[in-house]
Scaffold this active site. Structure first.
Site, short mmCIF file in Angstrom:
data_model
loop_
_atom_site.label_atom_id
_atom_site.label_comp_id
_atom_site.label_asym_id
_atom_site.label_seq_id
_atom_site.Cartn_x
_atom_site.Cartn_y
_atom_site.Cartn_z
N HIS A 1 0.81 -1.22 0.00
CA HIS A 1 0.00 0.00 0.00
C HIS A 1 0.85 1.27 0.00
O HIS A 1 0.32 2.37 -0.21
CB HIS A 1 -0.94 0.00 1.22
CG HIS A 1 -2.28 0.62 0.95
ND1 HIS A 1 -2.49 1.51 -0.09
CD2 HIS A 1 -3.47 0.48 1.57
CE1 HIS A 1 -3.76 1.89 -0.08
NE2 HIS A 1 -4.38 1.28 0.92
N ARG A 2 2.15 1.16 0.24
CA ARG A 2 3.01 2.34 0.13
C ARG A 2 3.15 2.78 -1.33
O ARG A 2 3.39 3.95 -1.61
CB ARG A 2 4.41 2.04 0.69
CG ARG A 2 4.46 1.66 2.16
CD ARG A 2 5.85 1.19 2.56
NE ARG A 2 6.29 0.05 1.77
CZ ARG A 2 7.50 -0.51 1.86
NH1 ARG A 2 8.39 -0.01 2.71
NH2 ARG A 2 7.82 -1.55 1.12
#
Length: 476
Positions: free
Chosen positions: A449-450
């Site tokens: 999700h980064r």
């Protein structure tokens, strides 16, 4: 002069290896290109070739020895015309003594220590200009490569080598010089610099004691200092909590190099990469019909397509259509790949390996089928070369062939996504507003999700679903 043969780094992630078998014996004459030994790395068993000629004067490490560190002397070669006895006597390979003039301000000799380290050209230029020793830096680039972002916060570190014999002083007196060598993420270094925090005074809680963002924030808010009891510091990734002795019959098996690497990398993945999971059901009937038709036409060529071959192709095209998911998180930057290289998880004795199908979006299904069959076969035999299993921009893990309906997979760093493929099975399924029986497969994407937003992950799975359900698009 005798030649010291050292344990080679046969893969970018190799730190130690097992000397599985010697192919020569003491007294043998060898030439450049001759096979000397078989070495078990963290991924495969590979052959080690001679790069010079001479006589095998002494075998230092016996075959079967494991945990041999990269760079450790394993044998000594006597050059042509040199007395073998002299070469044996020279085994310890005396280290060069530091020059007296270097006592006051020793330099780290970066040109020597940086040789053989995987590093981008830009990062190497910075390291040479600043005198930065790359040997203690953990790369965040593909295959562990050190990139420009990893050197952020290390400006001038080559000029701050630790003094060889400092006088007794308070702890606060000279932490800066040693702080330059502390293992830390680029983000942690940047935050520490912005906040004026001496990173050398912190105890890292990341993998292998690496200082991470949370350590900087704890220091900023008055968290426990480095000298406090390390109650919050977790054990290294390859260690587990102590197991109490019981009367349960058991046996303890030493971890192989491959298993140690799997434990370290995947623990680091779960700690560093916030995983987000997206799941979709895909109807397979059209794909199965096309596969049968293609296999009938390819039979004369000895090629047989599997569902997994078509999954690889579909994922590659989907990544081409949704390039926001064909990326790697690089600390303070995002790397966008222009080619779709798909790593395919293959179970082998003792662990897992991920051979790579390069440029899969532009390869025919028959080419992918031929390559994956060859890669999987050589993976089972431990004969893959490093370039065949390192890299990749995304991964496929298919456990459907084992009857698993659905599962989630751990991202293979530095990639940012992996597709977990379940079994195709007959299920009640709504088709054209009516309940029918269809062959349905459940797939789950794990995304970092980064680097990848949920919406982009959803677009990727939608594109993948469309290609599987209307597979003629893969032939266009």
């Amino acid at each position: 002069m005798p030649i010291n043969l050292q344990m080679p780094a046969l893969s970018p992630t190799m730190e130690e290896g097992t000397l599985a078998k010697w192919l020569v014996k003491e007294g043998d004459q060898v030439s450049s290109g001759d096979l000397l030994a078989e070495i078990e790395t963290d991924k495969a068993t590979m052959e080690f070739e001679a790069i010079d000629e001479g006589v095998v004067a002494k075998i230092v490490v016996a075959e079967g020895t494991d945990n041999v560190k990269v760079g450790e002397i394993i044998a000594i070669i006597a050059e042509e015309g040199e007395d073998v006895g002299d070469a044996k006597a020279a085994e310890p390979a005396p280290a060069a003594e530091p020059a007296p003039a270097a006592k006051e301000n020793p330099a780290p000799a970066p040109a020597k220590s940086n040789d053989g380290i995987k590093v981008s050209p830009a990062a190497r230029r910075i390291a040479e200009a600043k005198g930065i020793d790359l040997s203690g830096i953990m790369g965040t680039g593909p295959d562990g490569k050190i990139v420009k972002g990893d050197l952020e916060g290390l400006e001038g570190s080559g000029e701050a080598a630790p003094s060889p014999s400092p006088a007794p002083a308070p702890v606060e007196a000279a932490p800066v010089a040693s702080g330059a060598r502390v293992k830390a993420t680029p983000l942690a270094r940047r935050l520490a610099k912005q906040k004026g925090i001496d990173i050398a005074t912190l105890t890292g809680t990341g993998p292998n004691g690496r200082v991470i963002k949370a350590d900087i924030e704890a220091a900023k808010t008055g968290g426990a200092p480095a000298s406090a009891p390390a109650a919050a510091a977790p054990a290294p990734a390859t260690q587990a909590a102590a197991v109490p002795d019981t009367d349960i019959p058991h046996s303890d098996e030493k971890l192989s190099n491959m298993r140690k690497t799997i434990a370290r990398r995947l623990t680091g993945s779960m700690q560093d990469a916030p995983h987000i999971y997206l799941t979709v059901d895909v109807q397979l009937d059209a794909l199965l019909a096309l596969r049968k038709e293609l296999n009938d036409s390819l039979e004369a060529r000895g090629v047989k397509l599997s569902v997994n071959d078509m999954v690889i192709k579909a994922l590659a095209i989907a990544l081409e259509q949704v390039p926001a998911c064909n990326v790697s998180f690089m600390g303070d930057q995002l790397r966008r790949y222009e080619r779709q290289d798909i790593s395919v998880a293959v179970s082998i004795p003792g662990g897992l390996i991920t051979p790579v199908v390069t440029d899969a979006a532009n390869k025919t299904l028959s080419k992918i089928a031929t390559e994956t069959k060859d890669l999987a076969s050589r993976a089972q035999e431990g004969k893959l070369q490093p370039h065949e299993y390192m890299g990749g921009t995304a991964s496929v893990s298919n456990m459907g062939m084992m009857g698993i309906k659905q599962f989630t997979a751990v991202i293979n760093p530095p990639q940012s996504m992996i597709l977990a493929v379940g079994a195709g099975e007959k299920r009640p399924h709504v088709i054209d507003d009516s309940l029918q029986i269809a062959t349905v497969m459940t797939v789950t994407g794990s995304f970092d999700h980064r680097a990848i937003d949920g919406a982009d992950g959803a677009k990727l799975l939608a594109a993948f679903k469309a290609l599987i359900e209307k597979p003629l698009g893969m032939l266009a």
